[in-house]
Design a protein around this motif. Structure first.
Motif, PDB file in Angstrom:
ATOM      1  N   MET A  77       0.838  -1.192   0.000  1.00 53.38           N
ATOM      2  CA  MET A  77       0.000   0.000   0.000  1.00 53.38           C
ATOM      3  C   MET A  77       0.882   1.254   0.000  1.00 53.38           C
ATOM      4  N   LYS A  78       2.011   1.168   0.677  1.00 54.21           N
ATOM      5  CA  LYS A  78       2.934   2.296   0.721  1.00 54.21           C
ATOM      6  C   LYS A  78       3.735   2.405  -0.568  1.00 54.21           C
ATOM      7  N   ASN A  79       4.183   1.239  -1.082  1.00 51.66           N
ATOM      8  CA  ASN A  79       5.000   1.236  -2.299  1.00 51.66           C
ATOM      9  C   ASN A  79       4.873  -0.125  -2.971  1.00 51.66           C
ATOM     10  N   ALA A  80       3.999  -0.219  -3.945  1.00 49.82           N
ATOM     11  CA  ALA A  80       3.716  -1.499  -4.605  1.00 49.82           C
ATOM     12  C   ALA A  80       4.907  -2.014  -5.404  1.00 49.82           C
ATOM     13  N   ALA A  81       5.824  -1.124  -5.781  1.00 48.33           N
ATOM     14  CA  ALA A  81       6.973  -1.542  -6.592  1.00 48.33           C
ATOM     15  C   ALA A  81       8.125  -2.060  -5.743  1.00 48.33           C
ATOM     16  N   ALA A  82       8.090  -1.791  -4.450  1.00 46.12           N
ATOM     17  CA  ALA A  82       9.170  -2.243  -3.559  1.00 46.12           C
ATOM     18  C   ALA A  82       9.093  -3.758  -3.369  1.00 46.12           C
ATOM     19  N   PRO A  83      10.250  -4.429  -3.155  1.00 46.13           N
ATOM     20  CA  PRO A  83      10.259  -5.882  -2.939  1.00 46.13           C
ATOM     21  C   PRO A  83       9.799  -6.232  -1.522  1.00 46.13           C
ATOM     22  N   VAL A  84       8.537  -6.002  -1.263  1.00 48.29           N
ATOM     23  CA  VAL A  84       8.006  -6.153   0.093  1.00 48.29           C
ATOM     24  C   VAL A  84       8.160  -7.576   0.615  1.00 48.29           C
ATOM     25  N   LEU A  85       7.724  -8.553  -0.171  1.00 46.23           N
ATOM     26  CA  LEU A  85       7.796  -9.947   0.277  1.00 46.23           C
ATOM     27  C   LEU A  85       9.242 -10.420   0.413  1.00 46.23           C
ATOM     28  N   LEU A  86      10.073 -10.041  -0.512  1.00 47.84           N
ATOM     29  CA  LEU A  86      11.480 -10.444  -0.464  1.00 47.84           C
ATOM     30  C   LEU A  86      12.162  -9.868   0.767  1.00 47.84           C
ATOM     31  N   ASP A  87      11.935  -8.599   1.035  1.00 51.85           N
ATOM     32  CA  ASP A  87      12.520  -7.967   2.225  1.00 51.85           C
ATOM     33  C   ASP A  87      11.990  -8.601   3.503  1.00 51.85           C
ATOM     34  N   LEU A  88      10.702  -8.927   3.516  1.00 55.31           N
ATOM     35  CA  LEU A  88      10.099  -9.555   4.691  1.00 55.31           C
ATOM     36  C   LEU A  88      10.720 -10.931   4.937  1.00 55.31           C
ATOM     37  N   ALA A  89      10.899 -11.707   3.873  1.00 53.16           N
ATOM     38  CA  ALA A  89      11.509 -13.041   3.996  1.00 53.16           C
ATOM     39  C   ALA A  89      12.927 -12.940   4.553  1.00 53.16           C
ATOM     40  N   ASN A  90      13.696 -11.994   4.057  1.00 51.17           N
ATOM     41  CA  ASN A  90      15.065 -11.813   4.537  1.00 51.17           C
ATOM     42  C   ASN A  90      15.086 -11.347   5.986  1.00 51.17           C
ATOM     43  N   GLU A  91      14.119 -10.506   6.338  1.00 52.73           N
ATOM     44  CA  GLU A  91      14.057  -9.994   7.710  1.00 52.73           C
ATOM     45  C   GLU A  91      13.808 -11.108   8.721  1.00 52.73           C
ATOM     46  N   VAL A  92      12.894 -12.014   8.400  1.00 52.76           N
ATOM     47  CA  VAL A  92      12.549 -13.089   9.350  1.00 52.76           C
ATOM     48  C   VAL A  92      13.352 -14.362   9.085  1.00 52.76           C
ATOM     49  N   ASP A  93      14.311 -14.284   8.167  1.00 50.95           N
ATOM     50  CA  ASP A  93      15.219 -15.391   7.868  1.00 50.95           C
ATOM     51  C   ASP A  93      14.457 -16.624   7.383  1.00 50.95           C
ATOM     52  N   PHE A  94      13.644 -16.416   6.363  1.00 45.11           N
ATOM     53  CA  PHE A  94      12.850 -17.494   5.776  1.00 45.11           C
ATOM     54  C   PHE A  94      13.035 -17.464   4.268  1.00 45.11           C
ATOM     55  N   ALA A  95      12.882 -18.612   3.636  1.00 48.53           N
ATOM     56  CA  ALA A  95      13.080 -18.700   2.187  1.00 48.53           C
ATOM     57  C   ALA A  95      12.067 -17.819   1.457  1.00 48.53           C
ATOM     58  N   PRO A  96      12.512 -16.966   0.540  1.00 48.47           N
ATOM     59  CA  PRO A  96      11.596 -16.083  -0.187  1.00 48.47           C
ATOM     60  C   PRO A  96      10.466 -16.825  -0.892  1.00 48.47           C
ATOM     61  N   SER A  97      10.779 -17.944  -1.537  1.00 51.41           N
ATOM     62  CA  SER A  97       9.744 -18.701  -2.246  1.00 51.41           C
ATOM     63  C   SER A  97       8.700 -19.259  -1.285  1.00 51.41           C
ATOM     64  N   LEU A  98       9.123 -19.647  -0.098  1.00 53.25           N
ATOM     65  CA  LEU A  98       8.177 -20.175   0.880  1.00 53.25           C
ATOM     66  C   LEU A  98       7.342 -19.052   1.487  1.00 53.25           C
ATOM     67  N   MET A  99       7.947 -17.879   1.643  1.00 53.02           N
ATOM     68  CA  MET A  99       7.174 -16.720   2.101  1.00 53.02           C
ATOM     69  C   MET A  99       6.120 -16.358   1.058  1.00 53.02           C
ATOM     70  N   ALA A 100       6.515 -16.394  -0.211  1.00 56.93           N
ATOM     71  CA  ALA A 100       5.563 -16.106  -1.290  1.00 56.93           C
ATOM     72  C   ALA A 100       4.412 -17.097  -1.268  1.00 56.93           C
ATOM     73  N   ARG A 101       4.704 -18.355  -0.992  1.00 58.10           N
ATOM     74  CA  ARG A 101       3.657 -19.384  -0.924  1.00 58.10           C
ATOM     75  C   ARG A 101       2.670 -19.078   0.205  1.00 58.10           C
ATOM     76  N   ILE A 102       3.189 -18.691   1.364  1.00 54.20           N
ATOM     77  CA  ILE A 102       2.321 -18.395   2.512  1.00 54.20           C
ATOM     78  C   ILE A 102       1.359 -17.256   2.192  1.00 54.20           C
ATOM     79  N   VAL A 103       1.912 -16.171   1.651  1.00 52.68           N
ATOM     80  CA  VAL A 103       1.080 -14.993   1.377  1.00 52.68           C
ATOM     81  C   VAL A 103       0.112 -15.257   0.229  1.00 52.68           C
ATOM     82  N   LEU A 104       0.572 -15.969  -0.785  1.00 50.95           N
ATOM     83  CA  LEU A 104      -0.305 -16.301  -1.912  1.00 50.95           C
ATOM     84  C   LEU A 104      -1.475 -17.161  -1.454  1.00 50.95           C
TER      85      LEU A 104
END
Length: 310
Positions: A77-104
């Motif tokens: 909502m703040k910035n749709a172009a920013a890598p929100v999910l990727l940054d979130l995955a790195n922050e919580v030390d989780f695989a980006p693809s698995l984070m994408a699966r959870i949110v999807l």
């Protein structure tokens, strides 16, 4: 490339203090310049997967899923172009693809008011253009292409590398004029667990009789090798085993051998090729019929050669 357990532990310890990113992989290569890059990459991937398995449950609680989803919504909502999910995955030390699966999955559940099937989720992860939301599709795509160890892109690469080494092994067997039956032929005959190649005429390698050869396009660490022993290699051998004693296995290794496996087979002793190396102390079952190598053997003795020497 074979590594001692001490060498492997040093690499694993280093990986325990860095994030699983391409930058960390470069640091790993700089830290251990004498080691094969392919070997380091395989160890890098395996250690990261172990870490993800250890922490997998905490990322899939209802509370965690809702937290991730709300943070995703607020972020785009703040910035749709920013890598929100990727940054979130790195922050919580989780695989980006698995984070994408959870949110999807959470997004589809809210949109369709039902739990989406794994088939649908997998299809959308492979092809994000199927996702009925352009912003989320882009976020999922960013996670997929920036994940070094998980996701559909990595799965395709691993499958291709595994197939490439099986083809390479087949060509080497043909060059040596060794007759063999390939795995697909064995499966067609009804065998459920089979090695990649069974030799129609056994050969000798370093004084050990070999009936079959298994190709592994990975590094053989303790956990993966023990899993392969239980799920595959002892099934190929298919004879009663006992736990190895201190005279055959190095201290620090716990090896559990099945007392009997009732599957169709009885292929006998064989050879496993870990193309990216293995921990040398794991090669402790030669007398029990499992030989480990990190390349195709050059000292193969065939029946023809043996008879010619007489």
């Amino acid at each position: 490339m074979k590594l001692s357990k001490a060498q492997y532990d040093e690499i694993a310890q280093f990986l325990g203090h860095v994030q699983p990113t391409r930058q960390s992989l470069r640091k790993l290569k700089e830290k251990f310049p004498s080691q094969s890059q392919s070997t380091l990459l395989s160890i890098f991937s395996q250690e990261y997967q172990k870490q993800i398995k250890r922490t997998h449950a905490k990322h899939h609680t209802a509370e965690a899923i809702e937290t991730y989803y709300q943070r995703y919504l607020n972020g785009v909502m703040k910035n749709a172009a920013a890598p929100v999910l990727l940054d979130l995955a790195n922050e919580v030390d989780f695989a980006p693809s698995l984070m994408a699966r959870i949110v999807l999955e959470r997004f589809l559940q809210e949109k369709e008011q039902t739990i989406p099937s794994k088939t649908l989720i997998n299809s959308m992860l492979r092809d994000p253009s199927q996702i009925p939301d352009g912003v989320l599709a882009n976020q999922v795509y960013q996670c997929t292409v920036n994940d070094c160890c998980y996701g559909p892109l990595v799965d395709c690469i691993k499958h291709a590398i595994g197939h490439e080494h099986e083809v390479l092994l087949r060509e080497m067997l043909l060059e040596k004029n060794l007759s063999f039956i390939a795995e697909d032929q064995l499966r067609a005959k009804g065998y459920d667990k089979t090695p990649d190649f069974i030799l129609e005429v056994p050969v000798a390698v370093e004084g050990h009789i070999i009936h079959w050869i298994e190709s592994k396009a990975s590094f053989g660490d303790e956990s993966s090798h023990q899993a392969h022993l239980q799920d595959q290699f002892w099934s190929y051998w298919n004879r009663r085993k006992v736990a190895c004693d201190s005279t055959s296995c190095s201290p620090g290794f716990k090896v559990f051998l099945p007392l009997g496996i009732g599957i169709r087979g009885l292929f006998g002793p064989g050879l496993v090729i870990y193309w990216y190396g293995f921990i040398e102390e794991l090669d402790c079952h030669r007398e029990r019929g499992i030989l480990l190598k990190d390349c195709f053997p050059t000292d193969i003795v065939t029946l023809r050669h043996s008879m010619a020497q007489r």
